[in-house]
Design a protein around this motif. Structure first.
Motif, PDB file in Angstrom:
ATOM      1  N   GLU A 213     -12.570   5.737   4.747  1.00  7.57           N
ATOM      2  CA  GLU A 213     -11.821   4.021   4.142  1.00  7.57           C
ATOM      3  C   GLU A 213     -10.266   3.471   4.837  1.00  7.57           C
ATOM      4  O   GLU A 213     -10.638   2.317   4.927  1.00  7.57           O
ATOM      5  CB  GLU A 213     -11.453   4.504   2.842  1.00  7.57           C
ATOM      6  N   TRP A 214      -9.872   4.531   4.569  1.00  7.42           N
ATOM      7  CA  TRP A 214      -8.120   4.983   5.643  1.00  7.42           C
ATOM      8  C   TRP A 214      -8.581   4.386   6.996  1.00  7.42           C
ATOM      9  O   TRP A 214      -7.169   3.684   7.697  1.00  7.42           O
ATOM     10  CB  TRP A 214      -7.537   5.525   5.018  1.00  7.42           C
ATOM     11  N   SER A 215      -9.222   4.637   7.446  1.00 12.57           N
ATOM     12  CA  SER A 215      -9.773   4.452   8.964  1.00 12.57           C
ATOM     13  C   SER A 215     -10.043   2.879   9.523  1.00 12.57           C
ATOM     14  O   SER A 215      -9.284   2.174  10.055  1.00 12.57           O
ATOM     15  CB  SER A 215     -10.384   5.447   9.423  1.00 12.57           C
TER      16      SER A 215
ATOM     17  N   TYR B  71      -8.730   7.935  -1.962  1.00  5.63           N
ATOM     18  CA  TYR B  71      -9.708   6.700  -2.326  1.00  5.63           C
ATOM     19  C   TYR B  71      -7.861   5.611  -1.941  1.00  5.63           C
ATOM     20  O   TYR B  71      -7.359   5.432  -2.927  1.00  5.63           O
ATOM     21  CB  TYR B  71     -10.592   6.286  -3.170  1.00  5.63           C
ATOM     22  N   ILE B  72      -8.645   4.419  -1.407  1.00  6.13           N
ATOM     23  CA  ILE B  72      -7.238   3.428  -1.873  1.00  6.13           C
ATOM     24  C   ILE B  72      -7.524   3.320  -3.358  1.00  6.13           C
ATOM     25  O   ILE B  72      -6.108   2.403  -4.098  1.00  6.13           O
ATOM     26  CB  ILE B  72      -7.459   2.141  -0.980  1.00  6.13           C
TER      27      ILE B  72
ATOM     28  N   LYS C 171     -12.966   8.612   2.412  1.00  8.98           N
ATOM     29  CA  LYS C 171     -11.689   8.770   2.583  1.00  8.98           C
ATOM     30  C   LYS C 171     -11.305   8.579   3.575  1.00  8.98           C
ATOM     31  O   LYS C 171      -9.992   7.482   3.616  1.00  8.98           O
ATOM     32  CB  LYS C 171     -10.734  10.005   1.577  1.00  8.98           C
TER      33      LYS C 171
ATOM     34  N   LEU D  13       0.709  -0.897   0.211  1.00  7.40           N
ATOM     35  CA  LEU D  13      -0.179  -0.099  -0.284  1.00  7.40           C
ATOM     36  C   LEU D  13       0.959   0.903   0.233  1.00  7.40           C
ATOM     37  O   LEU D  13       0.211   2.287  -0.754  1.00  7.40           O
ATOM     38  CB  LEU D  13      -1.152   0.504   1.364  1.00  7.40           C
ATOM     39  N   SER D  14       2.173   1.245   0.825  1.00 10.95           N
ATOM     40  CA  SER D  14       2.781   2.400   1.296  1.00 10.95           C
ATOM     41  C   SER D  14       3.445   2.680  -0.947  1.00 10.95           C
ATOM     42  O   SER D  14       3.359   3.571  -0.923  1.00 10.95           O
ATOM     43  CB  SER D  14       4.061   2.134   2.286  1.00 10.95           C
TER      44      SER D  14
ATOM     45  N   LEU E 231      -4.435  13.264  -0.081  1.00 13.89           N
ATOM     46  CA  LEU E 231      -5.837  12.181   0.592  1.00 13.89           C
ATOM     47  C   LEU E 231      -6.436  11.688  -0.501  1.00 13.89           C
ATOM     48  O   LEU E 231      -7.595  12.826  -0.747  1.00 13.89           O
ATOM     49  CB  LEU E 231      -6.666  13.490   1.230  1.00 13.89           C
TER      50      LEU E 231
ATOM     51  N   TYR F 153       0.574   4.028  -3.152  1.00 10.76           N
ATOM     52  CA  TYR F 153       0.501   5.280  -1.932  1.00 10.76           C
ATOM     53  C   TYR F 153       1.450   6.458  -3.081  1.00 10.76           C
ATOM     54  O   TYR F 153       1.138   7.048  -3.516  1.00 10.76           O
ATOM     55  CB  TYR F 153      -0.331   5.176  -1.001  1.00 10.76           C
TER      56      TYR F 153
ATOM     57  N   LEU G 251      -8.598   0.196   7.051  1.00  7.74           N
ATOM     58  CA  LEU G 251      -7.729   0.003   7.595  1.00  7.74           C
ATOM     59  C   LEU G 251      -7.023  -0.639   8.404  1.00  7.74           C
ATOM     60  O   LEU G 251      -6.495  -1.644   8.201  1.00  7.74           O
ATOM     61  CB  LEU G 251      -7.270   0.218   6.071  1.00  7.74           C
ATOM     62  N   VAL G 252      -6.822   0.330   8.929  1.00  4.34           N
ATOM     63  CA  VAL G 252      -5.467   0.412  10.042  1.00  4.34           C
ATOM     64  C   VAL G 252      -6.435  -0.281  11.354  1.00  4.34           C
ATOM     65  O   VAL G 252      -5.687  -1.268  11.696  1.00  4.34           O
ATOM     66  CB  VAL G 252      -5.504   1.780  10.795  1.00  4.34           C
TER      67      VAL G 252
END
Length: 241
Positions: free
Chosen positions: A198-200, A39-40, A195, A21-22, A37, A25, A202-203
């Motif tokens: 979505e990221w939260s 969407y994945i 957005k 992902l890193s 910022l 991104y 994933l964490v």
């Protein structure tokens, strides 16, 4: 060959997710294919990051299949703590979990840019079923003798939060598609909210994966050229689950 302690499996899965992902991104932002910022899924719309996107999610799906199978074996090895129907329950949960993984593959292959409906529908199903699977397993793990309450509470809380975020995400998307959210300002707020959600989520998923480390450490696997066997480690090899 015998391997004592399978906790490394959770760590490798989390590391795999963070690594690809890193990379996806970073490539997406450097190539100006999306804003920081984003969407994945926006990392899967353009070359070359879309290659990493597909490989990354498919690798995540395959590894998740393996981790879910280990969850199944772990519970069945502690079957005495549950009711007589636990084998059936675990098979149903395994089917739910693997269905989630299958939809992750579909989500990765069908990009949001070229196949928006297929991508979004498969993502809703994947993370919805995944949330149900993880929450159910986290509740069942309270019954395992020696389970650490702090970890169990932490794992259950992360599952509930992730499910809540998934429902909120679906709500924010539905409001846009059904035109309940009209006007530029409303659309901007909805997009930003989606957005962040979505990221939260994933964490929280990664936190949940790592929470199984101690449980997996109580397992060992014996591999021969004909088969493999998963069993409990001896009590003097592991301090608890």
């Amino acid at each position: 060959m015998e391997i004592n302690g399978l906790g490394f499996f959770s760590i490798l899965l989390a590391f795999w997710c963070v690594a690809w992902l890193s990379a996806s991104y970073t490539l997406t932002v450097i190539n100006n294919h999306a804003t920081p910022l984003m969407y994945i899924s926006e990392a899967g719309n353009y070359f070359p990051e879309n290659i990493l996107f597909i490989i990354g999610f498919e690798g995540m799906a395959i590894a998740s299949l393996g981790l879910m199978f280990l969850h199944y074996k772990f519970i069945m090895l502690h079957a005495e703590a549950f009711g007589a129907h636990q084998a059936l329950i675990q098979k149903i949960l395994l089917a739910i979990g693997w269905s989630s993984c299958g939809n992750i593959v579909v989500m990765a292959v069908f990009s949001t840019d070229a196949f928006p409906i297929t991508h979004r529908l498969s993502s809703f199903i994947a993370f919805g079923l995944g949330g149900i699977y993880n929450l159910w397993q986290s509740i069942l793990l309270y019954k395992v003798p020696g389970s650490r309450r702090v970890i169990s509470h932490f794992r259950t809380a992360s599952c509930i939060m992730a499910l809540t975020l998934v429902v909120s995400y679906i709500g924010s998307r539905v409001s846009v598609y059904t035109h309940l959210c009209a006007g530029d300002e409303c659309l901007k707020i909805s997009e930003m909210t989606a957005k962040i959600i979505e990221w939260s989520t994933l964490v929280l998923i990664l936190v949940n994966v790592l929470s199984y480390y101690q449980n997996m450490q109580s397992l060992s696997i014996t591999i021969t050229w004909k088969s493999f066997t998963i069993s409990k480690r001896e009590k003097d090899q592991v301090s608890g689950v």
